[in-house]
Scaffold this motif. Structure first.
Motif, PDB file in Angstrom:
ATOM      1  N   SER A 229       0.910  -1.231  -0.134  1.00  8.27           N
ATOM      2  CA  SER A 229       0.108   0.145  -0.146  1.00  8.27           C
ATOM      3  C   SER A 229       1.018   1.162  -0.164  1.00  8.27           C
ATOM      4  O   SER A 229       0.498   2.340  -0.608  1.00  8.27           O
ATOM      5  CB  SER A 229      -0.989   0.007   1.286  1.00  8.27           C
ATOM      6  OG  SER A 229      -0.218   0.093   2.344  1.00  8.27           O
ATOM      7  N   HIS A 230       1.973   0.972   0.677  1.00 11.94           N
ATOM      8  CA  HIS A 230       2.889   2.425   0.954  1.00 11.94           C
ATOM      9  C   HIS A 230       4.185   2.058   1.321  1.00 11.94           C
ATOM     10  O   HIS A 230       4.399   1.100   1.816  1.00 11.94           O
ATOM     11  CB  HIS A 230       2.178   3.704   1.468  1.00 11.94           C
ATOM     12  CG  HIS A 230       1.989   3.352   2.878  1.00 11.94           C
ATOM     13  ND1 HIS A 230       0.859   2.510   3.346  1.00 11.94           N
ATOM     14  CD2 HIS A 230       2.514   3.927   4.039  1.00 11.94           C
ATOM     15  CE1 HIS A 230       0.636   2.457   4.563  1.00 11.94           C
ATOM     16  NE2 HIS A 230       1.892   3.164   5.163  1.00 11.94           N
ATOM     17  N   SER A 231       5.102   3.095   1.292  1.00 10.67           N
ATOM     18  CA  SER A 231       6.342   2.808   1.440  1.00 10.67           C
ATOM     19  C   SER A 231       6.770   3.182   3.089  1.00 10.67           C
ATOM     20  O   SER A 231       7.826   3.798   3.204  1.00 10.67           O
ATOM     21  CB  SER A 231       7.360   3.804   0.610  1.00 10.67           C
ATOM     22  OG  SER A 231       6.800   5.323   0.734  1.00 10.67           O
TER      23      SER A 231
ATOM     24  N   GLN B  48       7.840   1.644   6.662  1.00  8.87           N
ATOM     25  CA  GLN B  48       8.435   0.156   7.264  1.00  8.87           C
ATOM     26  C   GLN B  48       7.286  -0.733   7.661  1.00  8.87           C
ATOM     27  O   GLN B  48       7.584  -2.081   7.649  1.00  8.87           O
ATOM     28  CB  GLN B  48       9.558   0.760   8.137  1.00  8.87           C
ATOM     29  CG  GLN B  48      10.920   1.240   7.503  1.00  8.87           C
ATOM     30  CD  GLN B  48      11.801  -0.117   6.853  1.00  8.87           C
ATOM     31  OE1 GLN B  48      11.627  -1.097   7.115  1.00  8.87           O
ATOM     32  NE2 GLN B  48      12.571   0.532   6.165  1.00  8.87           N
ATOM     33  N   ASP B  49       6.415  -0.312   8.426  1.00 12.55           N
ATOM     34  CA  ASP B  49       5.526  -1.066   9.028  1.00 12.55           C
ATOM     35  C   ASP B  49       4.741  -1.677   7.812  1.00 12.55           C
ATOM     36  O   ASP B  49       3.711  -2.440   8.187  1.00 12.55           O
ATOM     37  CB  ASP B  49       4.584  -0.219  10.043  1.00 12.55           C
ATOM     38  CG  ASP B  49       3.777   0.577   9.582  1.00 12.55           C
ATOM     39  OD1 ASP B  49       4.127   1.723   8.732  1.00 12.55           O
ATOM     40  OD2 ASP B  49       2.595   0.819  10.203  1.00 12.55           O
ATOM     41  N   HIS B  50       4.966  -1.398   6.638  1.00 12.92           N
ATOM     42  CA  HIS B  50       3.981  -1.974   5.618  1.00 12.92           C
ATOM     43  C   HIS B  50       4.949  -2.744   4.680  1.00 12.92           C
ATOM     44  O   HIS B  50       4.254  -3.737   3.830  1.00 12.92           O
ATOM     45  CB  HIS B  50       3.212  -0.927   4.823  1.00 12.92           C
ATOM     46  CG  HIS B  50       2.184  -0.438   5.635  1.00 12.92           C
ATOM     47  ND1 HIS B  50       0.682  -0.996   5.559  1.00 12.92           N
ATOM     48  CD2 HIS B  50       2.319   0.669   6.747  1.00 12.92           C
ATOM     49  CE1 HIS B  50       0.181  -0.112   6.553  1.00 12.92           C
ATOM     50  NE2 HIS B  50       1.104   0.323   7.338  1.00 12.92           N
ATOM     51  N   TYR B  51       6.120  -2.707   4.623  1.00 12.67           N
ATOM     52  CA  TYR B  51       7.070  -3.535   3.898  1.00 12.67           C
ATOM     53  C   TYR B  51       8.442  -3.709   4.335  1.00 12.67           C
ATOM     54  O   TYR B  51       9.089  -4.603   3.749  1.00 12.67           O
ATOM     55  CB  TYR B  51       7.428  -2.420   2.615  1.00 12.67           C
ATOM     56  CG  TYR B  51       8.612  -1.582   2.660  1.00 12.67           C
ATOM     57  CD1 TYR B  51       8.263  -0.221   2.921  1.00 12.67           C
ATOM     58  CD2 TYR B  51       9.689  -1.766   2.311  1.00 12.67           C
ATOM     59  CE1 TYR B  51       9.176   0.736   3.121  1.00 12.67           C
ATOM     60  CE2 TYR B  51      10.741  -0.794   2.255  1.00 12.67           C
ATOM     61  CZ  TYR B  51      10.652   0.352   2.844  1.00 12.67           C
ATOM     62  OH  TYR B  51      11.402   1.255   3.032  1.00 12.67           O
TER      63      TYR B  51
ATOM     64  N   GLY C 212      -5.734   0.505   3.785  1.00 15.66           N
ATOM     65  CA  GLY C 212      -3.944   0.930   4.171  1.00 15.66           C
ATOM     66  C   GLY C 212      -4.281   2.117   5.234  1.00 15.66           C
ATOM     67  O   GLY C 212      -5.245   2.414   5.789  1.00 15.66           O
ATOM     68  N   ASP C 213      -3.221   2.778   5.116  1.00 18.33           N
ATOM     69  CA  ASP C 213      -3.164   4.054   6.058  1.00 18.33           C
ATOM     70  C   ASP C 213      -3.649   5.379   5.072  1.00 18.33           C
ATOM     71  O   ASP C 213      -3.157   5.323   3.984  1.00 18.33           O
ATOM     72  CB  ASP C 213      -1.678   4.166   6.174  1.00 18.33           C
ATOM     73  CG  ASP C 213      -1.339   3.386   7.448  1.00 18.33           C
ATOM     74  OD1 ASP C 213      -1.775   2.097   7.552  1.00 18.33           O
ATOM     75  OD2 ASP C 213       0.062   3.299   7.911  1.00 18.33           O
ATOM     76  N   PHE C 214      -4.526   6.068   5.704  1.00 18.26           N
ATOM     77  CA  PHE C 214      -4.914   7.058   4.998  1.00 18.26           C
ATOM     78  C   PHE C 214      -5.500   8.130   6.067  1.00 18.26           C
ATOM     79  O   PHE C 214      -5.489   8.098   7.223  1.00 18.26           O
ATOM     80  CB  PHE C 214      -6.240   6.724   4.093  1.00 18.26           C
ATOM     81  CG  PHE C 214      -7.353   6.377   4.723  1.00 18.26           C
ATOM     82  CD1 PHE C 214      -7.574   5.448   5.479  1.00 18.26           C
ATOM     83  CD2 PHE C 214      -8.512   7.254   4.560  1.00 18.26           C
ATOM     84  CE1 PHE C 214      -8.878   5.021   5.887  1.00 18.26           C
ATOM     85  CE2 PHE C 214      -9.464   7.350   5.409  1.00 18.26           C
ATOM     86  CZ  PHE C 214      -9.849   5.951   6.189  1.00 18.26           C
TER      87      PHE C 214
ATOM     88  N   GLY D 151      -0.361  11.365  10.538  1.00 20.26           N
ATOM     89  CA  GLY D 151      -0.482  10.821   8.801  1.00 20.26           C
ATOM     90  C   GLY D 151      -2.144  10.022   8.896  1.00 20.26           C
ATOM     91  O   GLY D 151      -2.215   9.717   7.880  1.00 20.26           O
ATOM     92  N   HIS D 152      -2.476   9.972   9.985  1.00 23.03           N
ATOM     93  CA  HIS D 152      -4.001   9.078   9.823  1.00 23.03           C
ATOM     94  C   HIS D 152      -4.970   9.526  10.084  1.00 23.03           C
ATOM     95  O   HIS D 152      -5.216  10.948  10.766  1.00 23.03           O
ATOM     96  CB  HIS D 152      -3.570   8.146  11.189  1.00 23.03           C
ATOM     97  CG  HIS D 152      -2.500   7.096  10.763  1.00 23.03           C
ATOM     98  ND1 HIS D 152      -2.490   6.053   9.963  1.00 23.03           N
ATOM     99  CD2 HIS D 152      -1.183   7.422  11.475  1.00 23.03           C
ATOM    100  CE1 HIS D 152      -1.143   5.507  10.054  1.00 23.03           C
ATOM    101  NE2 HIS D 152      -0.370   6.302  10.764  1.00 23.03           N
ATOM    102  N   ALA D 153      -6.082   9.253   9.464  1.00 16.94           N
ATOM    103  CA  ALA D 153      -7.423   9.956   9.681  1.00 16.94           C
ATOM    104  C   ALA D 153      -7.951  10.078  11.146  1.00 16.94           C
ATOM    105  O   ALA D 153      -7.815   8.946  11.942  1.00 16.94           O
ATOM    106  CB  ALA D 153      -8.509   9.008   8.762  1.00 16.94           C
TER     107      ALA D 153
ATOM    108  N   ASN E 103      -8.445  -3.196  11.334  1.00 17.11           N
ATOM    109  CA  ASN E 103      -6.975  -3.389  11.010  1.00 17.11           C
ATOM    110  C   ASN E 103      -6.093  -2.333  11.413  1.00 17.11           C
ATOM    111  O   ASN E 103      -6.706  -1.034  11.605  1.00 17.11           O
ATOM    112  CB  ASN E 103      -6.806  -3.473   9.528  1.00 17.11           C
ATOM    113  CG  ASN E 103      -5.634  -4.197   8.996  1.00 17.11           C
ATOM    114  OD1 ASN E 103      -4.972  -4.880   9.903  1.00 17.11           O
ATOM    115  ND2 ASN E 103      -5.088  -3.819   8.066  1.00 17.11           N
ATOM    116  N   HIS E 104      -4.737  -2.368  11.835  1.00 20.56           N
ATOM    117  CA  HIS E 104      -3.785  -1.189  12.059  1.00 20.56           C
ATOM    118  C   HIS E 104      -4.256  -0.481  13.074  1.00 20.56           C
ATOM    119  O   HIS E 104      -4.486   0.847  13.105  1.00 20.56           O
ATOM    120  CB  HIS E 104      -3.803  -0.551  10.736  1.00 20.56           C
ATOM    121  CG  HIS E 104      -2.447   0.395  10.797  1.00 20.56           C
ATOM    122  ND1 HIS E 104      -2.497   1.533  11.311  1.00 20.56           N
ATOM    123  CD2 HIS E 104      -1.390   0.169  10.081  1.00 20.56           C
ATOM    124  CE1 HIS E 104      -1.047   2.101  11.015  1.00 20.56           C
ATOM    125  NE2 HIS E 104      -0.296   1.307  10.344  1.00 20.56           N
ATOM    126  N   THR E 105      -4.803  -1.191  14.241  1.00 21.20           N
ATOM    127  CA  THR E 105      -5.275  -0.232  15.512  1.00 21.20           C
ATOM    128  C   THR E 105      -5.216  -1.111  16.652  1.00 21.20           C
ATOM    129  O   THR E 105      -4.722  -2.212  16.603  1.00 21.20           O
ATOM    130  CB  THR E 105      -6.914  -0.089  15.348  1.00 21.20           C
ATOM    131  OG1 THR E 105      -7.522   0.427  16.305  1.00 21.20           O
ATOM    132  CG2 THR E 105      -7.631  -1.569  15.057  1.00 21.20           C
TER     133      THR E 105
HETATM  134 ZN   LIG Z   1       1.067   2.006   8.944  1.00 24.60          ZN
END
Ligand SMILES: [Zn+2]
Ligand SMILES: [Zn+2]
Length: 427
Positions: free
Chosen positions: A81-83, A85-88, A170-172, A378-380, A400-402
């Motif tokens: 989803s994006h660059s 580190q916690d995603h790749y 993803g993160d948004f 960086g998050h909604a 997710n991601h929480t």
């Molecule tokens: Zn993240």
């Protein structure tokens, strides 16, 4: 279809979601954890040099068959989803036969990180995707959505198979420089989504005020005008939105943003993707201090440093015009100023997540430098997440991601389905 959240159902970081349809398996994100089992900060340096077997044993690598180096590949693709580190961040352990799909911006950033030795990830099997253009992987049809996030060129995915639709957020966020994307998806969301797998980083974080990226620019501008002193600013070189905010604040206050070669290198890499990203050769409001750290050395070795020579500012010159500057903080830059006893009449603007502040606070306190925090997440925010859910009106929401999946129901209603890490969930 089957859904397995290997990690991230109950934590922020280490995101890893598997989706299966028939014989097709795909993985969405494969991130480094941000916390350990005790919810203390995960030490990413601790995994260096460890074997895949050892990392599986320590549960840093989730138990997923057919994914890792040395195994027969069972995956058709990995989507990033994006660059962040916690995603790749765990990709270096993955079988390189598996193609990894990402946005062009994500690829550029990962390539930069790789060039500077930060990932150890073999880049040979990357496929870039175009926003809003559906593509096929096995039984899946996948449509990437460009989203507003603190990572550049971040994506959400609409994933279709077997007449079912999953949307992976993803993160948004809805309050960054690309907030128009958030408004766009609210007014025209994908229809009939069955499962919305949604991030909830801000759930349970009551202390964060609902500040926007534009507020950050305005607040930094005011501070730069208000105080006649030298400014350092602590921010991420990969948070492009923030670098834009700082650059604009410098333009608006007549100051010079002094970046390091590493930051200049990243901005330069991204100029083919967006023309709105500040560049080293944009004139009087931007300069580069060739701080002699390992990044600069690496650039000198491969001759990419030379390119930035025209924007170079020396330490002596900075000293002469110190009250006109906003210097991007790096470990060595601040150490050089401290060594020369040149930190009197200085302010630090701390413009990143304050979880990292304790790392640097003692240094600035010791040098009697006041710290002003100016940041936006960086998050909604929760209200934006609620608008998002309302617009999508999905059959089910999967947290997710929480750190607080159990709070989703309170904010988003009764159609929340909590899926535990590792649980095989039938879609
Ligand atoms: Zn993240
Ligand atoms: Zn992120």
């Amino acid at each position: 279809m089957k859904l397995i959240i290997h990690r991230g159902a109950n934590e922020i970081g280490g995101s890893c979601v598997e989706i299966q349809s028939g014989d097709s398996r795909i993985l969405v994100d494969f991130g480094m954890p941000l916390v350990n089992k005790n919810r203390e900060r995960f030490d990413s340096a601790s995994i260096a040099g460890k074997s895949i077997e050892k990392l599986k044993e320590e549960e840093v690598l989730p138990a997923i068959n057919g994914l890792y180096k040395g195994e027969k590949s069972a995956f058709k693709a990995i989507l990033l989803s994006h660059s962040h580190q916690d995603h790749y961040g765990l990709l270096s352990s993955v079988n390189t036969d598996i193609p990894v799909y990402m946005s062009r911006g994500c690829k550029e950033i990962i390539e930069v990180s790789n060039f500077f030795g930060q990932t150890g990830y073999d880049l040979k099997n990357i496929k870039t995707v175009e926003m809003w253009q559906p593509f096929h992987i096995g039984d899946f049809t996948i449509t990437p959505y460009l989203v507003d996030h603190s990572a550049f060129d971040a994506m959400a995915f609409l994933i279709k198979s077997e007449n079912k639709k999953i949307f992976y957020s993803g993160d948004f966020r809805g309050h960054g420089r690309k907030s128009v994307l958030f408004k766009k998806i609210l007014s025209n969301p994908p229809q009939n989504v069955d499962y919305l797998i949604m991030e909830g980083s801000m759930i349970g974080r009551d202390t964060d005020r609902n500040r926007t990226e534009d507020d950050v620019k305005i607040d930094i501008t005011s501070l730069l005008k208000e105080r006649s002193c030298l400014f350092f600013i602590a921010c991420s070189s990969q948070n492009i939105d923030r670098l834009v905010s700082i650059y604009l604040a410098c333009v608006n206050s007549g100051r010079i943003f002094v970046i390091d070669p590493y930051t200049a290198f990243i901005l330069d890499k991204l100029k083919t993707i967006s023309k709105n990203i500040p560049q080293f050769d944009w004139g009087k409001n931007i300069r580069i201090f060739f701080v002699p750290n390992r990044y600069t050395e690496k650039m000198a070795q491969n001759k990419s440093l030379f390119k930035f020579k025209s924007a170079k500012i020396t330490y002596d010159h900075m000293q002469q015009i110190r009250n006109q500057l906003v210097i991007k903080d790096t470990f060595l830059t601040r150490e050089i100023f401290a060594k020369k006893q040149d930190l009197t009449d200085t302010t630090l603007i701390y413009s990143m997540w304050n979880g990292y502040l304790p790392d640097v606070k003692p240094f600035w306190d010791q040098n009697n430098v006041p710290i002003v925090e100016i940041h936006a997440s960086g998050h909604a925010y929760v209200e934006d997440l609620q608008d998002f859910v309302k617009a999508f009106n999905p059959k089910y929401i999967i947290p997710n991601h929480t750190f607080y999946p159990e709070q989703f129901e309170r904010y988003f209603g009764s159609n929340v389905r909590i899926v535990k890490d590792g649980e095989v969930f039938a879609i």
